[in-house]
Structures are given as structure tokens and as C-alpha cells.
Motif scaffolding. Structure first.
Motif, PDB file in Angstrom:
ATOM      1  N   GLU A   1     -14.714  -3.524  13.006  1.00 34.69           N
ATOM      2  CA  GLU A   1     -14.004  -3.005  11.897  1.00 34.69           C
ATOM      3  C   GLU A   1     -12.641  -3.577  11.949  1.00 34.69           C
ATOM      4  N   SER A   2     -12.236  -4.410  12.851  1.00 39.82           N
ATOM      5  CA  SER A   2     -10.776  -5.064  12.969  1.00 39.82           C
ATOM      6  C   SER A   2     -10.361  -5.977  11.744  1.00 39.82           C
ATOM      7  N   ASN A   3      -9.269  -5.736  11.516  1.00 34.66           N
ATOM      8  CA  ASN A   3      -8.662  -6.891  10.608  1.00 34.66           C
ATOM      9  C   ASN A   3      -8.800  -8.164  11.400  1.00 34.66           C
TER      10      ASN A   3
ATOM     11  N   LEU B   1     -11.398  -9.503  12.972  1.00 40.27           N
ATOM     12  CA  LEU B   1     -12.454 -10.056  12.601  1.00 40.27           C
ATOM     13  C   LEU B   1     -12.642 -10.545  11.101  1.00 40.27           C
ATOM     14  N   VAL B   2     -12.168  -9.558  10.261  1.00 41.92           N
ATOM     15  CA  VAL B   2     -12.089  -9.914   8.478  1.00 41.92           C
ATOM     16  C   VAL B   2     -11.368 -11.086   8.430  1.00 41.92           C
ATOM     17  N   ASP B   3     -10.106 -11.274   8.944  1.00 46.90           N
ATOM     18  CA  ASP B   3      -9.358 -12.474   8.761  1.00 46.90           C
ATOM     19  C   ASP B   3     -10.103 -13.663   9.278  1.00 46.90           C
ATOM     20  N   PHE B   4     -10.664 -13.607  10.448  1.00 47.47           N
ATOM     21  CA  PHE B   4     -11.450 -14.819  11.018  1.00 47.47           C
ATOM     22  C   PHE B   4     -12.341 -15.322   9.816  1.00 47.47           C
ATOM     23  N   LEU B   5     -13.210 -14.257   9.403  1.00 50.13           N
ATOM     24  CA  LEU B   5     -13.967 -14.604   8.411  1.00 50.13           C
ATOM     25  C   LEU B   5     -13.689 -15.017   7.181  1.00 50.13           C
ATOM     26  N   VAL B   6     -12.607 -14.367   6.695  1.00 49.54           N
ATOM     27  CA  VAL B   6     -11.941 -14.902   5.484  1.00 49.54           C
ATOM     28  C   VAL B   6     -11.510 -16.432   5.606  1.00 49.54           C
ATOM     29  N   ASP B   7     -10.915 -16.599   6.581  1.00 51.05           N
ATOM     30  CA  ASP B   7     -10.296 -17.969   7.119  1.00 51.05           C
ATOM     31  C   ASP B   7     -11.479 -19.036   7.290  1.00 51.05           C
ATOM     32  N   SER B   8     -12.372 -18.682   7.941  1.00 51.11           N
ATOM     33  CA  SER B   8     -13.524 -19.594   8.213  1.00 51.11           C
ATOM     34  C   SER B   8     -14.281 -19.990   7.073  1.00 51.11           C
ATOM     35  N   PHE B   9     -14.670 -19.072   6.215  1.00 50.03           N
ATOM     36  CA  PHE B   9     -15.626 -19.124   5.273  1.00 50.03           C
ATOM     37  C   PHE B   9     -14.922 -19.163   3.752  1.00 50.03           C
ATOM     38  N   ASP B  10     -13.697 -19.326   4.010  1.00 54.32           N
ATOM     39  CA  ASP B  10     -12.719 -19.531   2.430  1.00 54.32           C
ATOM     40  C   ASP B  10     -13.363 -18.641   1.586  1.00 54.32           C
ATOM     41  N   LEU B  11     -13.287 -16.995   2.080  1.00 55.84           N
ATOM     42  CA  LEU B  11     -13.668 -16.125   1.095  1.00 55.84           C
ATOM     43  C   LEU B  11     -12.911 -15.982  -0.216  1.00 55.84           C
ATOM     44  N   TYR B  12     -11.646 -16.422  -0.202  1.00 56.30           N
ATOM     45  CA  TYR B  12     -10.814 -16.593  -1.286  1.00 56.30           C
ATOM     46  C   TYR B  12     -11.572 -17.138  -2.523  1.00 56.30           C
ATOM     47  N   ALA B  13     -12.276 -18.214  -2.374  1.00 56.94           N
ATOM     48  CA  ALA B  13     -13.003 -19.187  -3.366  1.00 56.94           C
ATOM     49  C   ALA B  13     -14.340 -18.192  -3.601  1.00 56.94           C
ATOM     50  N   GLN B  14     -14.948 -18.003  -2.531  1.00 59.52           N
ATOM     51  CA  GLN B  14     -16.214 -17.227  -2.716  1.00 59.52           C
ATOM     52  C   GLN B  14     -15.879 -16.165  -3.589  1.00 59.52           C
ATOM     53  N   TYR B  15     -14.979 -15.241  -3.411  1.00 56.95           N
ATOM     54  CA  TYR B  15     -14.568 -14.050  -4.149  1.00 56.95           C
ATOM     55  C   TYR B  15     -13.839 -14.210  -5.268  1.00 56.95           C
ATOM     56  N   LYS B  16     -13.498 -15.600  -5.722  1.00 56.29           N
ATOM     57  CA  LYS B  16     -12.626 -15.995  -6.843  1.00 56.29           C
ATOM     58  C   LYS B  16     -11.271 -15.364  -6.838  1.00 56.29           C
ATOM     59  N   ILE B  17     -10.807 -15.212  -5.811  1.00 61.34           N
ATOM     60  CA  ILE B  17      -9.421 -14.356  -5.510  1.00 61.34           C
ATOM     61  C   ILE B  17      -8.475 -15.738  -5.140  1.00 61.34           C
TER      62      ILE B  17
ATOM     63  N   GLN C   1      -1.700 -15.416  -5.016  1.00 59.83           N
ATOM     64  CA  GLN C   1      -1.215 -14.115  -5.764  1.00 59.83           C
ATOM     65  C   GLN C   1      -0.686 -12.803  -4.724  1.00 59.83           C
ATOM     66  N   ALA C   2       0.064 -12.019  -5.298  1.00 56.11           N
ATOM     67  CA  ALA C   2       0.437 -11.026  -4.510  1.00 56.11           C
ATOM     68  C   ALA C   2      -0.639 -10.269  -4.050  1.00 56.11           C
ATOM     69  N   LYS C   3      -0.521  -9.769  -2.547  1.00 58.33           N
ATOM     70  CA  LYS C   3      -1.638  -9.107  -2.349  1.00 58.33           C
ATOM     71  C   LYS C   3      -2.991  -9.467  -2.092  1.00 58.33           C
ATOM     72  N   ALA C   4      -2.943 -10.761  -2.137  1.00 49.79           N
ATOM     73  CA  ALA C   4      -4.250 -11.597  -2.071  1.00 49.79           C
ATOM     74  C   ALA C   4      -5.030 -11.347  -0.735  1.00 49.79           C
ATOM     75  N   ARG C   5      -4.377 -11.319   0.206  1.00 52.65           N
ATOM     76  CA  ARG C   5      -4.889 -10.921   1.710  1.00 52.65           C
ATOM     77  C   ARG C   5      -5.669  -9.609   1.493  1.00 52.65           C
TER      78      ARG C   5
END
Length: 173
Positions: free
Chosen positions: A55-57, A59-75, A79-83
């Protein structure tokens, strides 16, 4: 009914694993001829530690960065508060829980079934890496403590030996 047909399909990938007993990595267990009743699976504390990691951030940050979830979720990452937004979107599609059989079930949903499976497996592997790192750092601290104790006792032994050599009450001369 028409609205449900217009909504995208989401696929759920699930991986189930057990918390290992960290005592199995202790040197006295590894090099002894019997396991002295050390179980394979972890206790409730070990399960809670794995759930906290899951549940830790970190782990989530690792997955966000490793899989480019910004592009996956179209964020837009600029932008402010993107993370925060990408974390919240991911957490809506991510679930981790303890099963009735003391296993840990980790699930990820996504529009792409293969991507969901890849993400779930990567999360499980990263949880394992973090948990191993915690155990290894605890072992390293214990090893340092033993080394410091040995050094202190070696120094004391040398001091005692030197004091015996320089003692005026030597009988062997």
C-alpha cells in the motif's frame, strides 16, 4: 443498458502469494542441519509488513515511473498535482488484501488485459524486492553489531595480554 455498452471494458489481473518467514534467512538456520521448527510462511506481523509495503507510495511511484502510467491514464505530468492524480487513479484500479487462507491477493485492473497482468506481476516482484531489502538490512545491522563486539573484545584481550607481559609480578623469568 446502453450506457454500459458504451463504457470501456476493464480486465482484472490477480496474483496470489504468501509472506515468507524472514527467519529462514538467518545464518543459524541456513547452516544448521535441522530447521528447528522454522515454518515456511510468515506470521501475521510478516503479512502486515507485506501489506504495508503493497500500500506504500514507494511501490505506487515505482509502478507509475516504470510503466509511464501518466500516458496510460492520460494525465499530463506537468500539471499541478499530477503525481497525486496518477496515484489516485492507479489506487482506484489496484487492490491488495489478505485472504482467508493467510495469502496476499494483489489485483490490478486495466483496459488491456496483458498490461494489467504485467503490472500485477511487477507489483508483486517489487514488493518481494522491498521485503528482501528490509530483511537484508536488518541482517547487515546484526552483522555490524557482531563485528563491533568482536573488535571490542579483541582490543580488551590485547590490553589484558599487554598488561600481563608488563606486570612486575611475572613468575616465569
Amino acid at each position: 443498458a446502453i450506457l454500459s455498452l458504451a463504457m470501456p471494458n476493464y480486465y482484472r489481473a490477480t496474483t496470489v502469494f504468501f509472506a515468507a518467514n524472514p527467519n529462514q534467512a538467518r545464518p543459524e538456520i541456513l547452516f544448521s542441519k535441522s530447521n528447528n521448527g522454522v515454518g515456511l510462511y510468515g506470521s501475521d506481523d510478516d503479512i502486515d509488513r507485506i501489506l504495508a509495503i503493497a500500500e506504500s507510495n514507494d511501490l505506487v511511484d515505482f509502478l507509475v515511473d516504470s510503466f509511464d502510467l501518466y500516458a496510460q491514464y492520460k494525465i499530463d505530468p506537468k500539471q499541478a498535482k499530477a503525481r497525486y492524480k496518477v496515484r489516485m487513479h492507479f489506487r482506484k484500479l489496484y487492490e491488495v488484501k489478505k485472504t482467508k487462507l493467510e495469502a496476499i491477493e494483489l489485483s490490478v485492473e486495466d483496459r488491456d488485459a496483458r498490461f494489467a497482468a504485467t503490472l500485477a506481476n511487477a507489483a508483486r516482484d517489487r514488493i518481494n524486492e522491498i521485503a528482501e531489502g528490509l530483511v537484508k538490512s536488518a541482517q547487515a545491522a546484526t552483522a555490524r553489531s557482531y563485528e563491533e563486539n568482536i573488535a571490542a573484545r579483541t582490543k580488551l584481550l590485547k590490553e589484558l595480554g599487554d598488561s600481563l607481559v608488563s606486570s612486575p609480578y611475572r613468575d616465569w623469568e
